[in-house]
Design a protein around this motif. Sequence first.
Motif, PDB file in Angstrom:
ATOM      1  N   TRP A  26       0.808  -1.220   0.000  1.00 35.18           N
ATOM      2  CA  TRP A  26       0.000   0.000   0.000  1.00 35.18           C
ATOM      3  C   TRP A  26       0.841   1.268   0.000  1.00 35.18           C
ATOM      4  O   TRP A  26       1.999   1.251   0.385  1.00 35.18           O
ATOM      5  CB  TRP A  26      -0.894   0.043   1.246  1.00 35.18           C
ATOM      6  N   CYS A  27       0.202   2.357  -0.387  1.00 35.83           N
ATOM      7  CA  CYS A  27       0.831   3.659  -0.301  1.00 35.83           C
ATOM      8  C   CYS A  27      -0.193   4.594   0.342  1.00 35.83           C
ATOM      9  O   CYS A  27      -1.351   4.636  -0.084  1.00 35.83           O
ATOM     10  CB  CYS A  27       1.200   4.148  -1.691  1.00 35.83           C
ATOM     11  N   ALA A  28       0.218   5.310   1.396  1.00 34.14           N
ATOM     12  CA  ALA A  28      -0.709   6.158   2.152  1.00 34.14           C
ATOM     13  C   ALA A  28      -0.578   7.634   1.772  1.00 34.14           C
ATOM     14  O   ALA A  28       0.523   8.115   1.492  1.00 34.14           O
ATOM     15  CB  ALA A  28      -0.445   5.993   3.647  1.00 34.14           C
ATOM     16  N   VAL A  29      -1.712   8.326   1.762  1.00 36.45           N
ATOM     17  CA  VAL A  29      -1.763   9.748   1.406  1.00 36.45           C
ATOM     18  C   VAL A  29      -2.883  10.424   2.209  1.00 36.45           C
ATOM     19  O   VAL A  29      -3.961   9.852   2.370  1.00 36.45           O
ATOM     20  CB  VAL A  29      -2.118   9.933  -0.103  1.00 36.45           C
ATOM     21  N   LEU A  71       4.934   4.350   1.378  1.00 37.13           N
ATOM     22  CA  LEU A  71       4.614   2.923   1.384  1.00 37.13           C
ATOM     23  C   LEU A  71       4.261   2.445   2.783  1.00 37.13           C
ATOM     24  O   LEU A  71       4.849   2.890   3.765  1.00 37.13           O
ATOM     25  CB  LEU A  71       5.804   2.126   0.842  1.00 37.13           C
ATOM     26  N   CYS A  72       3.302   1.526   2.846  1.00 33.42           N
ATOM     27  CA  CYS A  72       2.890   1.020   4.161  1.00 33.42           C
ATOM     28  C   CYS A  72       2.266  -0.365   4.042  1.00 33.42           C
ATOM     29  O   CYS A  72       1.918  -0.818   2.962  1.00 33.42           O
ATOM     30  CB  CYS A  72       1.913   1.997   4.813  1.00 33.42           C
ATOM     31  N   HIS A  77       7.245  -3.740   7.287  1.00 36.92           N
ATOM     32  CA  HIS A  77       7.803  -4.175   6.009  1.00 36.92           C
ATOM     33  C   HIS A  77       9.108  -3.412   5.795  1.00 36.92           C
ATOM     34  O   HIS A  77       9.215  -2.237   6.143  1.00 36.92           O
ATOM     35  CB  HIS A  77       6.802  -3.863   4.884  1.00 36.92           C
ATOM     36  N   ALA A  78      10.091  -4.094   5.186  1.00 40.42           N
ATOM     37  CA  ALA A  78      11.430  -3.514   5.013  1.00 40.42           C
ATOM     38  C   ALA A  78      11.436  -2.114   4.397  1.00 40.42           C
ATOM     39  O   ALA A  78      12.204  -1.254   4.825  1.00 40.42           O
ATOM     40  CB  ALA A  78      12.289  -4.454   4.174  1.00 40.42           C
ATOM     41  N   VAL A  79      10.580  -1.871   3.393  1.00 37.91           N
ATOM     42  CA  VAL A  79      10.618  -0.561   2.731  1.00 37.91           C
ATOM     43  C   VAL A  79       9.481   0.373   3.171  1.00 37.91           C
ATOM     44  O   VAL A  79       9.318   1.454   2.626  1.00 37.91           O
ATOM     45  CB  VAL A  79      10.620  -0.696   1.187  1.00 37.91           C
ATOM     46  N   ALA A  80       8.688  -0.046   4.149  1.00 35.88           N
ATOM     47  CA  ALA A  80       7.557   0.794   4.601  1.00 35.88           C
ATOM     48  C   ALA A  80       8.059   2.125   5.151  1.00 35.88           C
ATOM     49  O   ALA A  80       9.052   2.178   5.869  1.00 35.88           O
ATOM     50  CB  ALA A  80       6.744   0.062   5.647  1.00 35.88           C
ATOM     51  N   GLU A  81       7.371   3.209   4.759  1.00 40.81           N
ATOM     52  CA  GLU A  81       7.755   4.557   5.208  1.00 40.81           C
ATOM     53  C   GLU A  81       6.759   5.112   6.217  1.00 40.81           C
ATOM     54  O   GLU A  81       6.999   6.124   6.853  1.00 40.81           O
ATOM     55  CB  GLU A  81       7.783   5.498   3.996  1.00 40.81           C
ATOM     56  N   PHE A  82       5.595   4.469   6.309  1.00 38.46           N
ATOM     57  CA  PHE A  82       4.520   5.008   7.136  1.00 38.46           C
ATOM     58  C   PHE A  82       3.872   3.874   7.930  1.00 38.46           C
ATOM     59  O   PHE A  82       3.787   2.752   7.456  1.00 38.46           O
ATOM     60  CB  PHE A  82       3.484   5.678   6.223  1.00 38.46           C
ATOM     61  N   GLY A  83       3.430   4.181   9.130  1.00 39.59           N
ATOM     62  CA  GLY A  83       2.796   3.174   9.978  1.00 39.59           C
ATOM     63  C   GLY A  83       2.153   3.851  11.176  1.00 39.59           C
ATOM     64  O   GLY A  83       2.027   5.079  11.202  1.00 39.59           O
TER      65      GLY A  83
END
Length: 224
Positions: A26-29, A71-72, A77-83
Amino acid sequence: TMNASHALTQACEDRDFSEWHQGCPWCAVWVVLIDSDAVNATVQAARHALGDALLARYTRQPHLTLAYRGLCDAAPHAVAEFGPERLQADLATLQELAAAPFAVQLQGVGSFTTVPYLAVTQGAEVLTLLHDALQPWPPMEGWHYQPHVTLGHYARELPLLWAVDQLQAVGVGLPQLSIEVQQLALVRYASHDIAGPLVVEGVWDLQLQQYQPQPSALWAEQLP
């Protein structure tokens, strides 16, 4: 973005950009979701006017992007930027900002190289304020936030001004469209689909100054 009269649009590649998301689903916005028959009709008219110049498949609901969050995933997740931690920080930011419900007017059309859009004539200051609070650092060099409603993705290379002329010729962007913004939405889209629908994760109510996760939220459990 429209200074060059000879500028060309950039064809959007309808593909899975796996080198970007590396399997992160997923990608969050943060956005303002627009629920307006008039805006929906305008988007349809614009898409009809531009025809095959646009990617045929575009299922994103009309919206004003406030801040890209990255990304989330439900699990780390290794490349997740948001949580959940970043979301908590965003909610603290919104609490501090305490922005009240506000009005947005849409009028006129414009175009970036990748997408044509409906322009914002009123409410841009509040949108920019929210953007700057949620995304204080520009995502890339020379980047400038400009609130807009995307009308689609270009499918091929063509003169930007031609696209704008086509839209103006059928009166897209002529009437002033008013929107009352009562809430902000944290949405996510499937990272493998550049034109897929927005899924609401939760909403920030500007009147109540509180966040309500959706029943299907990824992180409802981790919030107070």
